[in-house]
Design an enzyme around this catalytic site. Sequence first.
Site, PDB file in Angstrom:
ATOM      1  NE  ARG A  32      -5.482  55.679 -46.383  1.00  0.00           N
ATOM      2  CZ  ARG A  32      -4.572  56.587 -46.679  1.00  0.00           C
ATOM      3  NH1 ARG A  32      -3.333  56.223 -46.957  1.00  0.00           N
ATOM      4  NH2 ARG A  32      -4.879  57.878 -46.682  1.00  0.00           N
ATOM      5  CB  VAL A  57     -11.762  51.775 -47.359  1.00  0.00           C
ATOM      6  CG1 VAL A  57     -11.946  51.981 -45.876  1.00  0.00           C
ATOM      7  CG2 VAL A  57     -11.426  53.084 -48.077  1.00  0.00           C
ATOM      8  CE1 TYR A 149     -14.410  64.526 -52.528  1.00  0.00           C
ATOM      9  CE2 TYR A 149     -15.535  66.599 -52.953  1.00  0.00           C
ATOM     10  CZ  TYR A 149     -15.185  65.590 -52.098  1.00  0.00           C
ATOM     11  OH  TYR A 149     -15.618  65.612 -50.795  1.00  0.00           O
ATOM     12  N   PRO A 179     -21.816  67.252 -45.985  1.00  0.00           N
ATOM     13  CG  PRO A 179     -20.164  66.485 -44.555  1.00  0.00           C
ATOM     14  CD  PRO A 179     -20.941  66.091 -45.761  1.00  0.00           C
ATOM     15  CB  THR A 184     -11.124  68.175 -41.754  1.00  0.00           C
ATOM     16  OG1 THR A 184     -11.368  68.015 -43.159  1.00  0.00           O
ATOM     17  CG2 THR A 184     -12.450  68.299 -41.022  1.00  0.00           C
ATOM     18  CD  GLU A 185      -5.265  65.380 -41.084  1.00  0.00           C
ATOM     19  OE1 GLU A 185      -5.270  64.417 -41.888  1.00  0.00           O
ATOM     20  OE2 GLU A 185      -4.735  65.323 -39.966  1.00  0.00           O
ATOM     21  CG  PHE A 186     -11.561  68.038 -47.854  1.00  0.00           C
ATOM     22  CD1 PHE A 186     -12.130  66.864 -48.343  1.00  0.00           C
ATOM     23  CD2 PHE A 186     -11.608  69.171 -48.653  1.00  0.00           C
ATOM     24  CE1 PHE A 186     -12.717  66.828 -49.590  1.00  0.00           C
ATOM     25  CE2 PHE A 186     -12.194  69.145 -49.907  1.00  0.00           C
ATOM     26  CZ  PHE A 186     -12.749  67.965 -50.378  1.00  0.00           C
TER      27      PHE A 186
END
Length: 248
Positions: A32, A57, A149, A179, A184-186
Amino acid sequence: MIALITGATSGIGRATAEAFADLDYRLILCGRRQDRLVELEQELGAQIPVITLNFDVRIRDEVEQAIDSLPDDWKAIDILVNNAGNAHGLSSIQNGDPDDWDQMIDGNVQGLLYVSKAVIPGMVARKRGHIVNISSIAGKETYANGAVYCASKAAVEALSAGMRLDLTQHGIKVTNVAPGAVETEFSAVRFKGDTQRAAKVYEGFTPLQAEDIADAIVYAVSAPSRVTIADITILAGAQAAATTIYRK
C-alpha cells in the site's frame, strides 16, 4: 521463477523479497505504501527483474485490476506469498473496537482470499505452483485480549489446509507458516504508533527477526517436488507458547 509477495514493503515480506532476489527469482512486489515500493524496486531491481503493484488487499477491485495489469510474460506466477496482514488493538472482546475487527478480518482473511483467487486459476491451468500463507502462532493458540486477531489467523490455518485439499491434485503446493514473536512493525501497528508500548513487547529476550521467517519460506519453496512442507511453526528461542516467553 516468478514470485508475487503481498505486504512486501516491510518486515517478513521485505525479507522474503530480498531472499528470493538472492535466488534470482523475478519479483512482483505488492503493498500500500508507494514510496516504499519505489525504494524496494530501486534496491532489488539492480539485482533481478522487479515489478511493483500498489494496492490494498482488502479492496477486491484493486486486487483484480492490479494483477490483471501485469504484462503477459509476468502472469505465469510460480510462487504466491500471502504475507499482507495486520493486528489492530489488544483488548477484551467486550471492549474491542469494531473498526479494528474490520481491519484484521478484511486484511488477514478477505485480502488473502482476493489475492489467491486472482492467482490460483493460472496455477491450476499450468498444473504447477506454490502458495505460502503467513499465519501466526496466534492461529494455533488463542490468547486473552486477542480473540479477533487469533480468529483471523485461525482462519488462515483453515484456508491453508483447505487449499491443500483442493489444489494438490493440480500440482500446487501449499505451505502454512506460523511465526511466533517477530520483531517487525507488527506491534507498532497493533498499538497504533505507540512505539514505546511496542518496544516493551520485545524486552528481556531475543525475538525472531524477519530474516528467520524468510529463511523458512525459502526452505519450503526450494524443497524437491516430492516434498511438501505443509506447516511450519517458528518460535523465538525464549518462547514456549504464544504468550509464554521467558524474559531476563
